[in-house]
Write a protein that holds these residues in place. Structure first.
Motif, PDB file in Angstrom:
ATOM      1  N   ILE A  20       0.972  -1.244  -0.104  1.00 33.07           N
ATOM      2  CA  ILE A  20       0.103   0.000   0.030  1.00 33.07           C
ATOM      3  C   ILE A  20       0.933   1.120   0.000  1.00 33.07           C
ATOM      4  CG2 ILE A  20      -1.772   1.305   1.492  1.00 33.07           C
ATOM      5  CD1 ILE A  20      -2.864  -1.437   2.308  1.00 33.07           C
ATOM      6  N   ASN A  21       1.825   1.200   0.762  1.00 35.18           N
ATOM      7  CA  ASN A  21       2.999   2.357   0.798  1.00 35.18           C
ATOM      8  C   ASN A  21       3.472   2.601  -0.553  1.00 35.18           C
ATOM      9  OD1 ASN A  21       6.150   3.177   1.202  1.00 35.18           O
ATOM     10  ND2 ASN A  21       4.670   4.377   2.496  1.00 35.18           N
ATOM     11  N   TYR A  22       3.915   1.617  -1.114  1.00 31.56           N
ATOM     12  CA  TYR A  22       4.481   1.660  -2.547  1.00 31.56           C
ATOM     13  C   TYR A  22       3.268   2.058  -3.515  1.00 31.56           C
ATOM     14  CZ  TYR A  22       8.727  -1.220  -1.538  1.00 31.56           C
ATOM     15  OH  TYR A  22       9.628  -1.562  -1.150  1.00 31.56           O
ATOM     16  N   CYS A  23       2.067   1.763  -3.334  1.00 28.05           N
ATOM     17  CA  CYS A  23       1.173   2.258  -4.360  1.00 28.05           C
ATOM     18  C   CYS A  23       0.932   3.759  -3.922  1.00 28.05           C
ATOM     19  CB  CYS A  23      -0.384   1.512  -4.202  1.00 28.05           C
ATOM     20  SG  CYS A  23      -0.310  -0.471  -4.488  1.00 28.05           S
ATOM     21  N   GLU A  24       0.852   4.322  -3.003  1.00 23.53           N
ATOM     22  CA  GLU A  24       0.533   5.575  -2.607  1.00 23.53           C
ATOM     23  C   GLU A  24       1.834   6.560  -3.202  1.00 23.53           C
ATOM     24  OE1 GLU A  24       0.333   5.431   1.859  1.00 23.53           O
ATOM     25  OE2 GLU A  24      -2.029   4.887   1.522  1.00 23.53           O
ATOM     26  N   ARG A  25       3.071   5.764  -3.446  1.00 25.25           N
ATOM     27  CA  ARG A  25       3.944   6.706  -4.024  1.00 25.25           C
ATOM     28  C   ARG A  25       4.061   6.687  -5.350  1.00 25.25           C
ATOM     29  NH1 ARG A  25       9.204   3.965  -1.233  1.00 25.25           N
ATOM     30  NH2 ARG A  25      10.250   5.348  -2.835  1.00 25.25           N
TER      31      ARG A  25
END
Length: 237
Positions: A20-25
């Motif tokens: 999710i953190n990667y997606c948000e970037r």
């Protein structure tokens, strides 16, 4: 480029948080949901238009690949797993990509790029990620009110001891609060889980004998569910 809706499915919360953190970037990725098991994921797939399914394989009750086989019209699928032996099965299921944990943001971007390239419509400019900080070559470990830097290159293996972990190096050992599950997310790819109580440095493993490996002067047990992975990763050409 149009927004791509993502669903993240993994039974480990830390693993979901990472994806999710990667997606948000990435500006064109939108996380519409997350699930800890395939049954919840199946419901979310019915409720949302999903373009990319980030799917773990080994989960309780049902494997991710079993869920995938039930989908008549699956979205683009990116498998995320710690087990390399599922690579062949993933190709048979026509998934877009296969990410072997732990994976970097750059490797994540490459997988997502395969999805965006395969979709019709305007092509988005290449995503310019901020310059990545060099990967740390050490673990920061707090022990006995002191903070230690333990070089990854010096670690032979890490042992679980209830709520503690013990870092074993050629010069000694350091005990600190922590769990092997959390370490699996933070240690680089040269480390692998071989047992519920042990993580080893791959390049420090000298021998496999039965259900044990030799690391330095120590023989460590290999869990039954890990043996084929250990053998296939470290002892096959």
């Amino acid at each position: 480029m149009n927004t791509l809706n993502c669903l993240v499915v993994d039974d480990e919360e830390l693993a979901r948080r990472l994806v999710i953190n990667y997606c948000e970037r990435v500006p064109y990725l939108n996380v519409v949901g997350e699930a800890a098991n395939p049954l919840i994921a199946s419901q979310l797939l019915r409720e949302h238009d999903v373009d990319i399914l980030f799917l773990d394989i080994q989960m309780p009750e049902m494997k991710g690949t079993d869920l995938l086989r039930t989908l008549r019209h699956p979205p683009a699928v990116i498998l995320t797993t710690a087990y390399s032996e599922y690579a062949l099965e993933s190709y048979e299921l026509d998934v877009t990509d296969y990410l072997l944990k732990p994976f970097s943001f750059e490797r994540f971007l490459k997988a997502v790029g395969k999805v965006s390239e395969s979709r019709p419509g305007p092509v988005s400019p290449i995503y310019s990620a901020p310059a990545a900080a060099p990967e740390k070559s050490y673990q920061l470990v707090k022990s006995e009110h002191k903070l230690f830097r333990i070089a990854h290159a010096d670690i032979l293996y890490v042992e679980s001891a209830r709520e503690y972990v013990i870092y074993h190096t050629a010069t000694g050992k350091t005990m600190a609060l922590g769990s092997l599950k959390a370490l699996e997310e933070s240690l680089p790819a040269n480390f692998m889980r071989i047992h519920k109580s042990y993580i080893v440095a791959k390049d420090k493993v000298e021998m496999l004998e039965g259900n044990q490996v030799k690391v330095g002067a120590k023989m460590l047990p290999v869990g039954g569910s890990y043996r084929e992975v250990v053998k296939g990763t470290l002892f096959e050409k």
